[in-house]
Structures are given as structure tokens and as C-alpha cells.
Design a protein around this motif. Structure first.
Motif: not given
Length: 132
Positions: A15-23, A63-73, A83-89
Motif C-alpha cells: 500500500x505504501x509503495x502503491x501510494x508513492x507511485x500513485x503520486x 490504478x489497482x490498489x495496492x498491486x498495480x499502477x499503469x502509466x501510459x504515453x 506498469x508497476x507490479x507490486x507484490x507483498x513479500x
């Protein structure tokens, strides 16, 4: 063309990574040293340029919290996504992988493959120290 960054471990929850990349303004902290311009154009859009490369405008597309964020041209001659894919480890730990996808002719593909690969690797490798 499909290019992937190495996976990086970030000592933050997904969630914290997702929020960072969302801004979008936070992407300035991830940019490589050879950045020549970075400008936030709105809540979900920014422009950047690397030395010797044309300016690129990226817009948050999905934006699919908290696992995926997609930026496009956003406009321009090239159509691609990042695309940023975020997985909990683990507790307060995430793994992030960036994927660049775009359709380019063979000549353009050969010209941009090296710089784009290096660019997404830099974005990913700067993530652990930028997200704090």
C-alpha cells in the motif's frame, strides 16, 4: 516490445509503495542522473526529458490498489505503457517490477531498446531509497 526491470525489494508495505507511485510528482526522485527536465502537468500527468532524448509525457492510466499502477504515453508519436507490479513479500516488505510495453517499428525498436532498458532499471533501482 516488452522490457522488464529486475525485481527490487522495498522495505514498505504494498500500500505504501502503491501510494508513492500513485503520486506522479514522486517519479522525479526515481529518475536517472541524466534527466534534463521534469515537470508535473497535473494530478495524474508529468513530463520528463533525458539528455539527448525527446520530451515524454506520462499519464496515469490505471490504478489497482495496492498491486498495480499503469502509466501510459499521453500524446506524442510513441504509444507505450509503463506498469508497476507490486507484490507483498513479508511484513512491511514488497517486491516491485516495472514493465515497459510498446509497439514500434524494427528500426525504432533497435534505437530505443538499450536506453529504455537502462531507464526502467534505474527507476526500479532508485525505488528502495526513494520510498521512505
Amino acid at each position: 516490445m516488452n522490457l522488464q526491470s529486475p525485481k527490487v525489494t522495498v522495505d514498505k508495505s504494498p500500500q505504501e509503495v502503491f501510494e508513492f507511485l500513485s503520486d506522479v510528482k514522486n517519479f522525479e526522485q526515481l529518475m536517472p542522473d541524466n534527466i534534463s527536465k521534469f515537470e508535473v502537468l497535473g494530478e495524474d500527468k508529468f513530463l520528463f526529458a533525458l539528455k539527448g532524448m525527446p520530451e515524454i509525457v506520462l499519464k496515469k492510466k490505471e490504478a489497482v490498489a495496492p498491486h498495480k499502477i499503469v502509466l501510459g504515453a499521453a500524446g506524442g508519436k510513441l504509444d507505450f505503457s509503463l506498469t508497476g507490479d507490486i507484490q507483498e513479500t513479508g511484513a512491511e516488505q514488497s517486491e516491485v517490477k516495472l514493465t515497459f510495453e510498446g509497439e514500434f517499428n524494427a528500426m525504432m525498436g533497435m534505437m530505443i531498446k538499450g536506453p529504455i532498458s537502462k531507464f526502467i532499471e534505474t527507476l526500479a533501482s532508485n525505488m528502495p531509497k526513494a520510498i521512505n
